[in-house]
Design a protein around this motif. Structure first.
Motif, PDB file in Angstrom:
ATOM      1  N   VAL A 134       7.727  33.264 -17.387  1.00 17.65           N
ATOM      2  CA  VAL A 134       8.391  33.625 -18.645  1.00 17.65           C
ATOM      3  C   VAL A 134       9.729  34.291 -18.352  1.00 17.65           C
ATOM      4  O   VAL A 134      10.758  33.937 -18.930  1.00 17.65           O
ATOM      5  N   GLN A 135       9.725  35.255 -17.465  1.00 19.82           N
ATOM      6  CA  GLN A 135      10.958  35.997 -17.169  1.00 19.82           C
ATOM      7  C   GLN A 135      12.030  35.091 -16.584  1.00 19.82           C
ATOM      8  O   GLN A 135      13.195  35.171 -16.981  1.00 19.82           O
ATOM      9  N   GLU A 136      11.652  34.215 -15.670  1.00 21.03           N
ATOM     10  CA  GLU A 136      12.626  33.310 -15.059  1.00 21.03           C
ATOM     11  C   GLU A 136      13.168  32.305 -16.072  1.00 21.03           C
ATOM     12  O   GLU A 136      14.380  32.116 -16.191  1.00 21.03           O
ATOM     13  N   CYS A 137      12.277  31.666 -16.802  1.00 21.46           N
ATOM     14  CA  CYS A 137      12.699  30.593 -17.710  1.00 21.46           C
ATOM     15  C   CYS A 137      13.415  31.123 -18.949  1.00 21.46           C
ATOM     16  O   CYS A 137      14.465  30.608 -19.328  1.00 21.46           O
ATOM     17  N   LEU A 138      12.865  32.149 -19.577  1.00 22.25           N
ATOM     18  CA  LEU A 138      13.526  32.715 -20.746  1.00 22.25           C
ATOM     19  C   LEU A 138      14.861  33.335 -20.353  1.00 22.25           C
ATOM     20  O   LEU A 138      15.836  33.246 -21.095  1.00 22.25           O
ATOM     21  N   GLY A 139      14.916  33.912 -19.159  1.00 22.80           N
ATOM     22  CA  GLY A 139      16.171  34.484 -18.676  1.00 22.80           C
ATOM     23  C   GLY A 139      17.280  33.454 -18.571  1.00 22.80           C
ATOM     24  O   GLY A 139      18.451  33.755 -18.812  1.00 22.80           O
ATOM     25  N   VAL A 140      16.927  32.220 -18.227  1.00 19.51           N
ATOM     26  CA  VAL A 140      17.920  31.146 -18.089  1.00 19.51           C
ATOM     27  C   VAL A 140      18.459  30.705 -19.438  1.00 19.51           C
ATOM     28  O   VAL A 140      19.662  30.489 -19.603  1.00 19.51           O
ATOM     29  N   ILE A 141      17.585  30.574 -20.428  1.00 17.71           N
ATOM     30  CA  ILE A 141      18.015  30.001 -21.714  1.00 17.71           C
ATOM     31  C   ILE A 141      18.444  31.043 -22.738  1.00 17.71           C
ATOM     32  O   ILE A 141      19.130  30.715 -23.702  1.00 17.71           O
ATOM     33  N   LEU A 142      18.059  32.288 -22.543  1.00 16.40           N
ATOM     34  CA  LEU A 142      18.334  33.331 -23.530  1.00 16.40           C
ATOM     35  C   LEU A 142      19.810  33.441 -23.907  1.00 16.40           C
ATOM     36  O   LEU A 142      20.128  33.573 -25.098  1.00 16.40           O
ATOM     37  N   PRO A 143      20.748  33.332 -22.957  1.00 17.75           N
ATOM     38  CA  PRO A 143      22.165  33.432 -23.345  1.00 17.75           C
ATOM     39  C   PRO A 143      22.633  32.342 -24.319  1.00 17.75           C
ATOM     40  O   PRO A 143      23.562  32.555 -25.086  1.00 17.75           O
ATOM     41  N   ALA A 144      21.984  31.186 -24.314  1.00 20.42           N
ATOM     42  CA  ALA A 144      22.393  30.090 -25.197  1.00 20.42           C
ATOM     43  C   ALA A 144      21.736  30.161 -26.577  1.00 20.42           C
ATOM     44  O   ALA A 144      22.199  29.520 -27.520  1.00 20.42           O
ATOM     45  N   LEU A 145      20.673  30.933 -26.699  1.00 21.37           N
ATOM     46  CA  LEU A 145      19.908  30.931 -27.949  1.00 21.37           C
ATOM     47  C   LEU A 145      20.658  31.474 -29.161  1.00 21.37           C
ATOM     48  O   LEU A 145      20.544  30.885 -30.247  1.00 21.37           O
ATOM     49  N   PRO A 146      21.440  32.556 -29.053  1.00 18.83           N
ATOM     50  CA  PRO A 146      22.142  33.015 -30.258  1.00 18.83           C
ATOM     51  C   PRO A 146      23.030  31.945 -30.878  1.00 18.83           C
ATOM     52  O   PRO A 146      23.020  31.748 -32.100  1.00 18.83           O
ATOM     53  N   HIS A 147      23.776  31.224 -30.062  1.00 20.71           N
ATOM     54  CA  HIS A 147      24.652  30.177 -30.600  1.00 20.71           C
ATOM     55  C   HIS A 147      23.821  29.055 -31.228  1.00 20.71           C
ATOM     56  O   HIS A 147      24.111  28.604 -32.345  1.00 20.71           O
ATOM     57  N   GLY A 148      22.788  28.619 -30.523  1.00 18.84           N
ATOM     58  CA  GLY A 148      21.948  27.558 -31.056  1.00 18.84           C
ATOM     59  C   GLY A 148      21.286  27.944 -32.365  1.00 18.84           C
ATOM     60  O   GLY A 148      21.245  27.155 -33.313  1.00 18.84           O
ATOM     61  N   LEU A 149      20.781  29.164 -32.422  1.00 25.76           N
ATOM     62  CA  LEU A 149      20.130  29.636 -33.644  1.00 25.76           C
ATOM     63  C   LEU A 149      21.142  29.829 -34.772  1.00 25.76           C
ATOM     64  O   LEU A 149      20.827  29.573 -35.937  1.00 25.76           O
ATOM     65  N   ASP A 150      22.351  30.272 -34.445  1.00 26.34           N
ATOM     66  CA  ASP A 150      23.401  30.395 -35.462  1.00 26.34           C
ATOM     67  C   ASP A 150      23.680  29.042 -36.118  1.00 26.34           C
ATOM     68  O   ASP A 150      23.766  28.933 -37.345  1.00 26.34           O
ATOM     69  N   ILE A 151      23.824  28.012 -35.299  1.00 29.17           N
ATOM     70  CA  ILE A 151      24.117  26.677 -35.812  1.00 29.17           C
ATOM     71  C   ILE A 151      22.918  26.141 -36.601  1.00 29.17           C
ATOM     72  O   ILE A 151      23.061  25.626 -37.714  1.00 29.17           O
ATOM     73  N   LEU A 152      21.717  26.278 -36.032  1.00 29.09           N
ATOM     74  CA  LEU A 152      20.512  25.749 -36.662  1.00 29.09           C
ATOM     75  C   LEU A 152      20.242  26.382 -38.025  1.00 29.09           C
ATOM     76  O   LEU A 152      19.887  25.698 -38.976  1.00 29.09           O
ATOM     77  N   THR A 153      20.436  27.681 -38.115  1.00 29.91           N
ATOM     78  CA  THR A 153      20.110  28.387 -39.344  1.00 29.91           C
ATOM     79  C   THR A 153      21.277  28.452 -40.337  1.00 29.91           C
ATOM     80  O   THR A 153      21.127  28.992 -41.431  1.00 29.91           O
ATOM     81  N   GLY A 154      22.417  27.922 -39.933  1.00 32.04           N
ATOM     82  CA  GLY A 154      23.578  27.929 -40.831  1.00 32.04           C
ATOM     83  C   GLY A 154      24.349  29.231 -40.841  1.00 32.04           C
ATOM     84  O   GLY A 154      25.196  29.447 -41.691  1.00 32.04           O
ATOM     85  N   ARG A 155      24.061  30.101 -39.896  1.00 34.42           N
ATOM     86  CA  ARG A 155      24.754  31.396 -39.832  1.00 34.42           C
ATOM     87  C   ARG A 155      26.037  31.323 -39.009  1.00 34.42           C
ATOM     88  O   ARG A 155      26.844  32.214 -39.078  1.00 34.42           O
TER      89      ARG A 155
END
Length: 161
Positions: A134-155
């Motif tokens: 979890v720590q290794e994998c989530l650590g890799v993708i976590l920096p990209a999630l805010p942008h992806g979630l912003d686009i996905l949710t319309g924010r």
């Protein structure tokens, strides 16, 4: 801040025979991203997993669902199948990045069947079942999630500006 759901997939954990450590590890890592509004420890049962993912996405309007466990080769590992059954679009870059980084540490990473995808305006991502994974994998993708979630949710705004 995003609404986050965590599903730990473990037959033993769901029966109280094993303490879940991966779910709490996810909770700690996503504190800056949002609030964990739902946390479940469920058995490795295809229909149960699908029902909870649909509930979190459609009824609870959770922005991000992170699963932990059930991504290996065991006959009881159903998390990818449950995820694929409920998503509308895959997001292959996330599990690709996780496997690529994990391969630097263990050759077993190539055995992961983790997937990621979108249902409505919810991003669903499968993570490994161990705290280290979890720590290794989530650590890799976590920096990209805010942008992806912003686009996905319309924010968020446009990607190309």
């Amino acid at each position: 801040m995003y609404r986050i759901g965590i599903i730990t997939v473990s037959d033993k954990g769901s029966r109280g025979e094993r303490v879940d450590r991966s779910g709490p590890a996810i909770r700690e890592m996503v504190k800056e991203l949002g609030e964990v509004v739902r946390y479940e420890v469920l058995p490795d049962d295809l229909d149960t997993l699908k029902e909870e993912m649909v509930n979190m996405s459609d009824k609870l309007k959770i922005d991000l669902i992170l699963t932990t466990g059930g991504t290996g080769l065991s006959p009881r590992d159903n998390t990818p199948e449950a995820t694929l059954a409920v998503i509308e679009r895959e997001v292959p870059g996330l599990p690709e990045a996780m496997r690529q980084e994990s391969l630097k540490k263990t050759k077993h990473a190539m055995l992961s069947r983790a997937v990621a995808g979108v249902r409505n305006r919810t991003l669903i991502i499968n993570l490994p079942g161990s705290v280290k994974g979890v720590q290794e994998c989530l650590g890799v993708i976590l920096p990209a999630l805010p942008h992806g979630l912003d686009i996905l949710t319309g924010r968020g705004g446009e990607c190309g500006s």
